[in-house]
Motif scaffolding. Structure first.
Motif, mmCIF file in Angstrom:
data_model
loop_
_atom_site.group_PDB
_atom_site.id
_atom_site.type_symbol
_atom_site.label_atom_id
_atom_site.label_comp_id
_atom_site.label_asym_id
_atom_site.label_seq_id
_atom_site.Cartn_x
_atom_site.Cartn_y
_atom_site.Cartn_z
ATOM 1 N N ALA A 61 64.568 38.219 25.750
ATOM 2 C CA ALA A 61 64.820 38.535 24.402
ATOM 3 C C ALA A 61 64.114 37.810 23.397
ATOM 4 O O ALA A 61 63.861 38.129 22.404
ATOM 5 C CB ALA A 61 66.298 38.650 24.398
ATOM 6 N N GLY A 62 64.420 36.462 23.587
ATOM 7 C CA GLY A 62 63.683 35.239 22.468
ATOM 8 C C GLY A 62 62.309 35.427 22.575
ATOM 9 O O GLY A 62 61.807 35.275 21.373
ATOM 10 N N ALA A 63 61.386 35.656 23.546
ATOM 11 C CA ALA A 63 60.239 35.745 23.594
ATOM 12 C C ALA A 63 59.630 37.192 22.921
ATOM 13 O O ALA A 63 58.526 36.895 22.083
ATOM 14 C CB ALA A 63 59.543 35.529 25.060
ATOM 15 N N ASN A 64 60.202 38.069 22.984
ATOM 16 C CA ASN A 64 59.921 39.336 22.613
ATOM 17 C C ASN A 64 60.383 39.653 21.320
ATOM 18 O O ASN A 64 59.563 40.368 20.345
ATOM 19 C CB ASN A 64 60.167 40.551 23.475
ATOM 20 N N PHE A 65 61.497 39.208 20.728
ATOM 21 C CA PHE A 65 62.263 39.674 19.578
ATOM 22 C C PHE A 65 62.571 38.551 18.757
ATOM 23 O O PHE A 65 63.218 38.763 17.778
ATOM 24 C CB PHE A 65 63.191 40.656 19.621
ATOM 25 N N GLY A 66 62.341 37.229 19.122
ATOM 26 C CA GLY A 66 62.775 35.925 18.304
ATOM 27 C C GLY A 66 64.168 35.880 18.417
ATOM 28 O O GLY A 66 64.829 35.871 19.336
ATOM 29 N N TYR A 67 64.698 35.842 17.189
ATOM 30 C CA TYR A 67 66.385 35.414 17.043
ATOM 31 C C TYR A 67 66.900 36.726 16.713
ATOM 32 O O TYR A 67 68.228 36.840 16.357
ATOM 33 C CB TYR A 67 66.484 34.556 15.928
ATOM 34 N N ALA A 68 66.252 38.043 16.458
ATOM 35 C CA ALA A 68 66.724 39.183 16.058
ATOM 36 C C ALA A 68 68.058 39.617 16.705
ATOM 37 O O ALA A 68 68.548 40.485 16.079
ATOM 38 C CB ALA A 68 65.592 40.081 15.723
ATOM 39 N N PRO A 71 64.910 46.036 16.262
ATOM 40 C CA PRO A 71 63.644 46.110 16.090
ATOM 41 C C PRO A 71 63.061 47.170 17.004
ATOM 42 O O PRO A 71 63.827 47.550 18.110
ATOM 43 C CB PRO A 71 62.878 44.844 16.697
ATOM 44 N N ALA A 72 61.676 47.846 17.035
ATOM 45 C CA ALA A 72 61.269 48.940 17.769
ATOM 46 C C ALA A 72 61.033 48.374 19.174
ATOM 47 O O ALA A 72 60.464 47.273 19.208
ATOM 48 C CB ALA A 72 59.934 49.267 17.144
ATOM 49 N N GLY A 73 61.609 49.030 20.047
ATOM 50 C CA GLY A 73 61.535 48.917 21.612
ATOM 51 C C GLY A 73 62.654 48.010 21.845
ATOM 52 O O GLY A 73 62.528 47.361 23.031
ATOM 53 N N ALA A 74 63.594 47.411 21.106
ATOM 54 C CA ALA A 74 64.564 46.637 21.544
ATOM 55 C C ALA A 74 65.766 46.993 22.284
ATOM 56 O O ALA A 74 66.727 46.233 22.617
ATOM 57 C CB ALA A 74 64.945 45.617 20.318
ATOM 58 N N ALA A 82 70.732 45.209 27.970
ATOM 59 C CA ALA A 82 70.734 44.048 29.033
ATOM 60 C C ALA A 82 71.399 43.000 28.337
ATOM 61 O O ALA A 82 72.094 42.332 29.404
ATOM 62 C CB ALA A 82 69.237 43.809 29.331
ATOM 63 N N LEU A 83 71.330 42.625 27.471
ATOM 64 C CA LEU A 83 71.843 41.123 26.937
ATOM 65 C C LEU A 83 73.538 41.465 26.955
ATOM 66 O O LEU A 83 74.239 40.647 27.387
ATOM 67 C CB LEU A 83 71.730 40.870 25.600
ATOM 68 N N ILE A 84 74.108 42.610 26.848
ATOM 69 C CA ILE A 84 75.376 42.928 26.914
ATOM 70 C C ILE A 84 75.852 43.076 28.351
ATOM 71 O O ILE A 84 77.019 42.535 28.737
ATOM 72 C CB ILE A 84 75.667 44.324 25.689
ATOM 73 N N GLY A 85 75.297 43.812 28.980
ATOM 74 C CA GLY A 85 75.355 44.083 30.319
ATOM 75 C C GLY A 85 75.498 42.922 31.254
ATOM 76 O O GLY A 85 76.159 42.916 32.200
ATOM 77 N N THR A 86 74.579 41.916 30.945
ATOM 78 C CA THR A 86 74.738 40.783 31.710
ATOM 79 C C THR A 86 75.998 39.694 31.329
ATOM 80 O O THR A 86 76.133 38.680 32.149
ATOM 81 C CB THR A 86 73.258 39.689 31.586
ATOM 82 N N THR A 87 76.612 40.067 30.379
ATOM 83 C CA THR A 87 77.799 39.434 29.906
ATOM 84 C C THR A 87 79.203 39.965 30.260
ATOM 85 O O THR A 87 80.233 39.442 30.655
ATOM 86 C CB THR A 87 77.443 39.037 28.321
ATOM 87 N N VAL A 88 79.199 41.317 29.686
ATOM 88 C CA VAL A 88 80.408 42.227 30.039
ATOM 89 C C VAL A 88 80.160 42.718 31.550
ATOM 90 O O VAL A 88 79.662 44.038 31.683
ATOM 91 C CB VAL A 88 80.650 43.293 28.906
ATOM 92 N N VAL A 89 80.700 42.131 32.576
ATOM 93 C CA VAL A 89 80.451 42.565 34.033
ATOM 94 C C VAL A 89 82.102 42.983 34.756
ATOM 95 O O VAL A 89 82.990 42.094 34.169
ATOM 96 C CB VAL A 89 79.808 41.641 34.745
#
Length: 417
Positions: A30-37, A192-195, A201-208
């Protein structure tokens, strides 16, 4: 205990569970592809996790039972009971067996980055053809669960959470993030486009879902009904959640920030965490690489302990067995999961079909468990500790988001999109 670590409790186990190699990889990409967005997605995840985990802990404290036992007792409708209970067993037990290979492999990468240069270790691995770190980490996880009482396991995981915090936050500080961009990413909703898939994935790896089983059972053991006043226990539990879960979110934010500082806008493609670790040395010095490797080791090991533990709690509760770490069924469950993880990691097998099944089962399970948890939290057995109106509103909001995530996850699993 009178130290600050005494403020941590079962919520630290939840943080130890969701900050694993999967989270490290997802946050790094997420950081590599979209920075802090996309940091706002992590902020949302922290609040959603706190809402659900508070309910799970309250259920465990008030009833003195884990979520599995409560599902067995409260879900009496046959049309819901018989599909739900086997699905929980399949998703939690089989799913965690598949993911355990990733937990141990991730921890092994961190250990190798820290100690792989030692000549004795390097020669032994070359001569034997075995991955020393996989075997050693599997043995450590098994030892902690075999000999540990709940209090000891909790303290071990608190240490790992604190170690992750120091390592990943330390790495973030060394990489000198853009503070204004970081704050904007946390509080301004941008897509952002494609995010879209990365947000899921970011939400799914936290709320399990398995963290809910882990938290309810561990809260029931931490604050037993026969020994403590319920109101006091609930207050301690909420303070624990308010400390440990945001700390987990801060760790994830630190990982995103590190990857953003190292890769975003550089024109380089990040494929794995090892690549991120190696890239930090020329940019920010060897200390940053060591911090990241240490964090990955702690993250993998903490998840390698909590995933089998959660599966054992879920299975024992659903089958009506005591939540006793020394019971044969309990030990057999977590031991089999650790052995599966060691085998998958040792052979370098990518268990595509098993992970596919786990993805499908968890995609169905998350909204179902959210629904069942909401129903349980409104059951008369909880008396004055039932959900309030606003707790139900927040719970339903998280349920709706989980349905959206579930639909997207299932669509991906079946290659619909």
């Amino acid at each position: 205990m009178t130290t600050k670590t005494s403020r941590f409790g079962p919520a630290a186990l939840v943080t130890a569970a969701f900050i694993g190699p999967g989270t490290v990889i997802t946050a790094s990409l997420a950081g590599a592809n979209f920075g802090y967005a996309l940091l706002w997605a992590l902020v949302f995840s922290v609040f959603a996790t706190m809402i659900l985990q508070e309910m799970a802990a309250r259920l465990g404290i008030v009833t003195g039972q884990g979520l599995g036992e409560n599902l067995r007792t409260l879900v009496t409708q046959p049309l819901l009971r018989w599909p739900l209970l086997p699905l929980v067993i399949a998703a939690i037990v089989i799913g965690n067996s598949a993911y355990q290979g990733g937990n141990i492999s991730g921890a092994a990468l961190g250990a190798d980055a820290l100690f792989g240069h030692i000549s004795v270790i390097r020669h032994w691995q070359a001569a034997s053809g075995l991955n020393l770190w996989v075997l050693l980490l599997g043995a450590v996880a098994a030892t902690v669960l075999w000999f540990g009482r709940y209090q000891w396991i909790e303290r071990c995981l608190i240490v790992l959470v604190l170690l992750m915090s120091l390592a990943f936050i330390g790495t973030m500080v060394l990489t000198k993030p853009d503070v204004m961009a970081l704050l904007n990413g946390m509080f301004l909703l941008k897509l952002p486009a494609g995010a879209t898939l990365t947000v899921i994935a970011l939400i799914g790896t936290t709320v399990v879902p398995y963290s809910l089983f882990l938290h309810a059972a561990s809260a029931a053991q931490k604050w037993p009904k026969a020994r403590l006043d319920t109101t006091t226990a609930l207050s301690a539990s909420r303070a624990d959640i308010a400390l440990a879960i945001p700390l987990g979110g801060l760790i994830s934010i630190a990982i995103v920030s590190t990857a953003a500082a190292a890769f975003f806008g550089s024109g380089q493609q990040l494929d794995n965490v090892s690549q991120l670790a190696h890239s930090l040395t020329p940019l920010f010095g060897s200390a940053s690489t060591w911090c990241l490797a240490l964090g990955l080791l702690a993250a993998g090991l903490s998840s390698a302990i909590t995933a089998p533990l959660a599966a054992a709690y879920a299975l024992a509760g659903i089958l009506g067995k005591p939540l006793d770490l020394t019971q044969p069924l309990f030990r057999v469950t977590w031991l089999l999961i650790i052995l599966c993880g060691v085998l998958l990691a040792s052979l370098g097998i990518r268990p595509i079909q098993v992970i596919w099944f786990a993805q499908v089962a968890n995609g169905i399970l998350l909204p179902l468990i959210c629904l069942c948890l909401l129903l349980a939290m409104n059951h008369p057995v909880l008396g004055q500790y039932k959900n309030t109106f606003w707790q139900n509103v927040l719970g339903v909001a998280v349920l709706l988001v989980s349905l959206l995530l579930s639909g997207r996850s299932l669509a991906l699993a079946f290659a619909v999109v």
